[in-house]
Design a protein around this motif. Structure first.
Motif: not given
Ligand code: ZN
Length: 318
Positions: A53, A56, A95, A103, A138-139
């Protein structure tokens, strides 16, 4: 010799280069930044990737801090790293992949002849498939979130135990153990027999040094815990949630949280109020179930029905 894209490393060497994933709008080659750390001794392979993403970036912070500390002469096995997966999103701080508005972590295992995201997914999935363990950093995007590790294969999966062990070894303190959506790397790779986790390193705009530090520690825990590096890992008890309640705003206005990230909440505890811009209360929202206050929106203004926060529920320790 291990070769990934233009990076080739003999045993005891580190190499960096680019992994070609197609061409950009300028007609030039698009290459993801890759690193190969080829250990002096035989062993397993860890595949590590960041920024699937594009906003991130804490995972990129982890990679940029781990690689200079990894000495291949100390290493058994190898570590293959893609430092930026969602190349197009990362360049513009978004993102999703702006080329196809997708995504990327819903595009696995990908397609070499498909959309931009599918091609990147296929190229990186080939690296994941060659590994014995996968860590996909990720975050919680730019929301505010605790540091946690996600196990996405589902609790009935034949690799669930191994994925959970990897999550416990990484050791952020919290685990979300819940089957993920189709197309997630951490959901797909276990089907091919590869234990995979999705560490979620907080949530921030830009770098959060505390979250990055937890990610660096987690990667070294995995390297020690699985015999890539010498040294023991102190396995600490993790709080696991298997449920995840999301709360939306019943009214539009300004959100005022009544709890902090990581707080334990009981059923009926106040989570947040919504006021008008002059401070008059329009709505009060309480917890439907006991749990841990896990994630919240960053901006205070909300429309009715818009996402506000999440509580990890059905807690135990593991
Ligand atoms: Zn993500």
């Amino acid at each position: 010799m291990i070769t990934v894209g233009t990076a080739s490393a003999e045993p005891g060497e580190v190499a960096t280069g680019r992994l070609e994933v197609g061409e950009g709008r300028d007609g030039g080659t698009v290459g993801l930044p890759v690193a190969v750390v080829n250990g002096a001794r035989d062993g397993d392979r860890l595949y590590l990737q960041a920024a699937s993403d594009g906003d991130e970036v804490n995972g990129v912070g982890v990679v940029s801090r781990v690689l200079p500390r990894l000495d291949p002469t100390d290493l058994a096995g190898s570590v293959v790293v893609v430092g930026v997966v969602n190349y197009h999103g990362f360049l513009v701080g978004e993102h999703r992949n702006p080329i196809d508005d997708t995504k990327l972590n819903r595009a696995y295992p990908g397609d070499h002849q498909g959309t931009s995201s599918e091609r990147i997914a296929a190229a990186t999935y080939a690296l994941a498939s060659d590994a014995d363990l996968v860590v996909d950093l990720h975050q919680g995007s730019t929301s505010r979130m605790i540091e946690e590790v996600r196990v996405r294969c589902g609790r009935r999966h034949r690799l669930h135990r191994e994925c959970l062990k990897l999550a416990r070894t990484f050791g952020c303190g919290y685990i979300l153990d819940q089957k993920g959506p189709d197309g997630q790397l951490a959901r797909v790779a276990p089907d091919d027999g590869i234990p995979t986790i999705d560490p979620e390193l907080g949530g921030s705009v830009g770098f959060d040094d505390d979250s990055i530090a937890k990610g660096v520690a987690g990667v070294f825990n995995v390297l020690r815990g699985y015999g890539f590096l010498e040294g023991a890992v102190e396995m600490e008890e993790q709080t696991r949630a298997t449920g995840f309640d999301q709360y939306g705003a019943p009214a539009g206005g300004i959100v005022d949280f009544r709890v902090d990230l990581g707080d334990r909440v009981s059923r009926g505890d106040p989570l947040f109020t919504v006021t008008d811009v002059f401070g008059a209360t329009k709505a009060r929202v309480t917890a439907d179930s006991p749990g841990v206050f896990w994630r919240s929106r960053r901006l205070p203004q909300v429309a009715s029905g818009e996402y506000v926060c999440s509580v990890g529920t059905d807690l135990d320790t593991c």
